[in-house]
Design an enzyme around this catalytic site. Structure first.
Site, PDB file in Angstrom:
ATOM      1  N   PHE A   1       0.687  -1.155   0.015  1.00  0.00           N
ATOM      2  CA  PHE A   1       0.044   0.155   0.048  1.00  0.00           C
ATOM      3  C   PHE A   1       0.958   1.454  -0.012  1.00  0.00           C
ATOM      4  O   PHE A   1       0.518   2.446  -0.364  1.00  0.00           O
ATOM      5  CB  PHE A   1      -0.844   0.179   1.316  1.00  0.00           C
ATOM      6  CG  PHE A   1      -1.873  -1.179   1.235  1.00  0.00           C
ATOM      7  CD1 PHE A   1      -2.217  -1.786  -0.037  1.00  0.00           C
ATOM      8  CD2 PHE A   1      -2.633  -1.554   2.358  1.00  0.00           C
ATOM      9  CE1 PHE A   1      -3.128  -2.829  -0.052  1.00  0.00           C
ATOM     10  CE2 PHE A   1      -3.467  -2.614   2.315  1.00  0.00           C
ATOM     11  CZ  PHE A   1      -3.594  -3.225   1.057  1.00  0.00           C
TER      12      PHE A   1
ATOM     13  N   LYS B   1     -26.977  -0.518  13.083  1.00  0.00           N
ATOM     14  CA  LYS B   1     -27.679  -1.661  13.785  1.00  0.00           C
ATOM     15  C   LYS B   1     -29.268  -1.168  13.627  1.00  0.00           C
ATOM     16  O   LYS B   1     -29.568  -0.023  13.843  1.00  0.00           O
ATOM     17  CB  LYS B   1     -27.461  -1.468  15.238  1.00  0.00           C
ATOM     18  CG  LYS B   1     -26.179  -2.133  15.530  1.00  0.00           C
ATOM     19  CD  LYS B   1     -25.683  -2.169  17.107  1.00  0.00           C
ATOM     20  CE  LYS B   1     -24.376  -2.460  17.373  1.00  0.00           C
ATOM     21  NZ  LYS B   1     -23.853  -4.116  17.346  1.00  0.00           N
TER      22      LYS B   1
ATOM     23  N   GLU C   1     -20.024  -5.187  27.518  1.00  0.00           N
ATOM     24  CA  GLU C   1     -19.640  -5.987  27.016  1.00  0.00           C
ATOM     25  C   GLU C   1     -19.200  -7.306  27.841  1.00  0.00           C
ATOM     26  O   GLU C   1     -18.716  -7.008  28.836  1.00  0.00           O
ATOM     27  CB  GLU C   1     -18.561  -5.852  25.972  1.00  0.00           C
ATOM     28  CG  GLU C   1     -18.808  -4.655  24.959  1.00  0.00           C
ATOM     29  CD  GLU C   1     -17.592  -4.341  24.284  1.00  0.00           C
ATOM     30  OE1 GLU C   1     -17.288  -4.910  23.115  1.00  0.00           O
ATOM     31  OE2 GLU C   1     -16.773  -3.491  24.421  1.00  0.00           O
TER      32      GLU C   1
ATOM     33  N   HIS D   1     -19.318   5.027  19.526  1.00  0.00           N
ATOM     34  CA  HIS D   1     -20.644   4.611  19.673  1.00  0.00           C
ATOM     35  C   HIS D   1     -21.661   5.204  20.744  1.00  0.00           C
ATOM     36  O   HIS D   1     -22.823   5.566  20.366  1.00  0.00           O
ATOM     37  CB  HIS D   1     -20.473   3.095  20.053  1.00  0.00           C
ATOM     38  CG  HIS D   1     -19.515   2.306  19.122  1.00  0.00           C
ATOM     39  ND1 HIS D   1     -19.386   2.543  17.836  1.00  0.00           N
ATOM     40  CD2 HIS D   1     -18.680   1.253  19.323  1.00  0.00           C
ATOM     41  CE1 HIS D   1     -18.479   1.811  17.385  1.00  0.00           C
ATOM     42  NE2 HIS D   1     -17.809   1.068  18.482  1.00  0.00           N
TER      43      HIS D   1
ATOM     44  N   LYS E   1     -15.826  -3.568  29.407  1.00  0.00           N
ATOM     45  CA  LYS E   1     -15.487  -4.895  29.176  1.00  0.00           C
ATOM     46  C   LYS E   1     -15.613  -5.909  30.390  1.00  0.00           C
ATOM     47  O   LYS E   1     -15.441  -5.442  31.545  1.00  0.00           O
ATOM     48  CB  LYS E   1     -13.904  -5.129  28.604  1.00  0.00           C
ATOM     49  CG  LYS E   1     -13.827  -3.916  27.642  1.00  0.00           C
ATOM     50  CD  LYS E   1     -13.777  -4.381  26.233  1.00  0.00           C
ATOM     51  CE  LYS E   1     -13.395  -3.566  25.075  1.00  0.00           C
ATOM     52  NZ  LYS E   1     -14.361  -3.207  24.104  1.00  0.00           N
TER      53      LYS E   1
HETATM   54  C1  BG6 Z   1     -15.830  -1.977  18.341  1.00  0.00           C
HETATM   55  C2  BG6 Z   1     -14.713  -1.821  19.643  1.00  0.00           C
HETATM   56  O1  BG6 Z   1     -15.868  -0.491  17.841  1.00  0.00           O
HETATM   57  O2  BG6 Z   1     -16.948  -2.270  18.848  1.00  0.00           O
HETATM   58  C3  BG6 Z   1     -14.709  -3.123  20.309  1.00  0.00           C
HETATM   59  O3  BG6 Z   1     -13.338  -1.419  19.159  1.00  0.00           O
HETATM   60  C4  BG6 Z   1     -15.998  -3.483  20.719  1.00  0.00           C
HETATM   61  O4  BG6 Z   1     -13.587  -2.976  21.474  1.00  0.00           O
HETATM   62  C5  BG6 Z   1     -17.171  -3.441  19.578  1.00  0.00           C
HETATM   63  O5  BG6 Z   1     -15.826  -4.769  21.278  1.00  0.00           O
HETATM   64  C6  BG6 Z   1     -18.584  -3.575  19.946  1.00  0.00           C
HETATM   65  O6  BG6 Z   1     -19.144  -3.777  18.993  1.00  0.00           O
HETATM   66  P1  BG6 Z   1     -20.690  -4.634  19.186  1.00  0.00           P
HETATM   67  O7  BG6 Z   1     -21.275  -4.476  17.926  1.00  0.00           O
HETATM   68  O8  BG6 Z   1     -20.184  -6.107  19.511  1.00  0.00           O
HETATM   69  O9  BG6 Z   1     -21.262  -4.100  20.216  1.00  0.00           O
END
Ligand code: BG6
Length: 497
Positions: free
Chosen positions: A99, A187, A221, A245, A345
């Protein structure tokens, strides 16, 4: 922080897709399964082709075999039919490219020769090489004024680095052809938020500080770091999850109604929210922000190591794997309404939900011991199962119950409401929108920058005021202090549905 408003592209989704990072984790885990599903559902026009680009020495047959293997692992067996698979694989070509070297880019021009379709360039590679790829693409003459570029988060590490990355992209692509992915926007329930808020007069009139007492946004998570310690330790949960997010969810909850559904009408309103987010001060920091880091514990019935014992860990890391905070959108609609954010997490379960707590009636006439029940809640569940529940109060049934109240949900569960339809993965929706040239589910440059601006001041404040992470055992809902943070306001985190 300016943006260019460009014309909306056609809704014809025929494109040639050049995929950089074609053998990387994102492509194998998310992009091929999503493209395959689009193909299977008849949403990928027959003419659309994919050119995989990576450094590895593969030929097209070996590449197709690798993609087929990834699809077998990622797509449910009953959704992987021979005919669709064959059709999909036949769309794939491969080119080995370094790249950083201008030479290899000639291949793309050759591949595109004579194609009437616009090209989409997908950069499934680290942001540090976005600039080099864009420059080389430009220099090779592979681009025209219809080419779109798709980039992934993280866009930088802070405001300054994000500007450098966006500048490098902007030298080659105008904003109207840049598609910044935040996969939460793809989503299904997140898009439903727009419908829920702006199609239902019931909520339209209630959606403000007169009627809403507070809002909770939880993205929990169950997973830990999953072999990504090197990346994650530099980022932490605030940069990895909140900057993108959670702030995107907050924007969709808090924004004013857009004049229409055009990308810029929606994004203009989101930016206003980001600009109105209250900054933290030294005083509010200790009270309204909790950082956490998980220690060894139990997850899904198994013993799991703590963050500092994960593979590759630096044992004195102060990076947060959990963050909870109370913030506010300082404007007429929301002044005085706390918005509690929480993400971590190694929590007990994967749970992403938004809870809107409505205010109580001004005058209460039922049994005094049920007073705390007497308010409505709207729960918007993103995962694990997607749905929307409005909690209302009714009279408990039975002759002996008098006028006892019973809270219960009016429940829209997407799986049972639409049993025949498969809930598509976020990447399917996002890829489809890129192919159609629709930008409303993508993040505009100024959104990224205002989000960084707010996070940067928070990070600077916690560095100045020395806010080390508090420990929490893996498998718990985070440090005890995050529970105290909300109970000090006489409230609690809502974990049911
Ligand atoms: C990602 C993060 O953007 O989103 C991750 O870098 C995280 O750390 C993930 O686990 C979570 O996405 P979802 O769709 O599984 O909630």
């Amino acid at each position: 922080m300016t943006h260019e408003t460009g014309p909306q592209r056609t809704s014809n989704s025929e494109v040639d897709l050049a995929l950089f990072g074609a053998l990387g984790d994102l492509a194998l885990r998310k992009l091929y399964p999503a493209l395959y599903q689009l193909d299977r559902e008849g949403l990928l026009p027959n003419t659309s082709r994919v050119l995989g680009l990576a450094r590895q020495e593969y030929d097209t047959a070996a590449f197709q075999a690798r993609v087929a293997e990834a699809l077998t692992q990622r797509v449910k067996a009953n959704e992987l039919d021979k005919e669709s698979l064959k059709r999909f694989l036949a769309r794939l070509d491969y080119a080995q490219v370094d790249f950083n070297q201008a030479e290899g880019y000639e291949t793309i021009r050759g591949w595109r020769e004579g194609s009437p379709r616009p090209m989409v360039v997908y950069l499934a590679v680290p942001a540090s090489i976005y600039g080099a790829i864009c420059r080389n693409l430009h220099a090779s003459g592979s681009l025209d004024d219809e080419t779109r570029v798709v980039v992934e988060k993280p866009i930088g590490y802070d405001l300054e680095s994000s500007k450098e990355i966006n500048d490098a992209i902007g030298e080659v692509f105008p904003e109207s052809r840049v598609y910044r992915i935040d996969h939460y926007l793809g989503k299904e329930t997140v898009q439903n938020l727009i419908a829920l808020r702006f199609a239902n007069p019931l909520f339209g009139t209630q959606w403000n500080q007169n009627h809403i007492s507070h809002v909770e946004i939880t993205v929990a998570e169950q997973v830990g770091i999953e072999g990504r310690w090197g990346y994650f330790d530099k980022a932490g949960q605030l940069r990895d999850m909140v900057q993108n997010h959670l702030l995107q969810l907050l924007c969709l909850i808090a924004m004013d109604p857009p004049a229409n559904l055009d990308a810029d009408a929606i994004r203009d309103e989101k930016v206003k929210v980001l600009k109105a987010l209250k900054p933290f001060t030294g005083e509010s920091l200790g009270r309204d922000v909790v950082r956490g880091q998980y220690t060894a514990g139990t997850s899904g019935g198994q013993s799991v190591p703590g963050y500092l014992e994960e593979e590759g860990a630096n044992t004195d890391s102060q990076t947060e794997t959990f963050v909870a905070m109370k913030t506010e959108v300082a404007n007429w609609r929301w002044a005085g309404v706390p918005i509690y954010l929480r993400t971590g997490k190694r929590m007990p379960e994967k749970l992403s939900q938004i809870v809107i707590h409505f205010r109580q009636q001004p005058h209460y006439i039922f049994d005094p011991d049920q007073r705390s029940l007497a308010a409505n809640k709207l729960i918007i569940r993103l995962q694990p199962e997607e749905g929307i529940a409005l909690h209302v109060l009714t009279k408990d049934s039975g002759l002996d119950k008098g006028m006892r109240l019973r809270p219960g949900p009016l429940h829209l569960d997407f799986n049972s409401a639409f049993p025949k339809s498969r809930i598509p993965d976020a990447y399917e929706r996002l890829l489809l929108e890129v192919m159609k040239g629709q930008q409303y589910l993508f993040v505009r440059r100024d959104e990224v920058e205002y989000a960084w601006h707010w996070c940067d001041q928070l990070i600077a404040a916690w560095e100045t005021h020395d806010l080390p992470p508090r420990r929490y055992p893996a498998g718990s809902w985070g440090p005890v202090a995050s529970i105290a943070m909300i109970t000090q306001d006489g409230r609690s985190w809502y974990e049911d549905y």
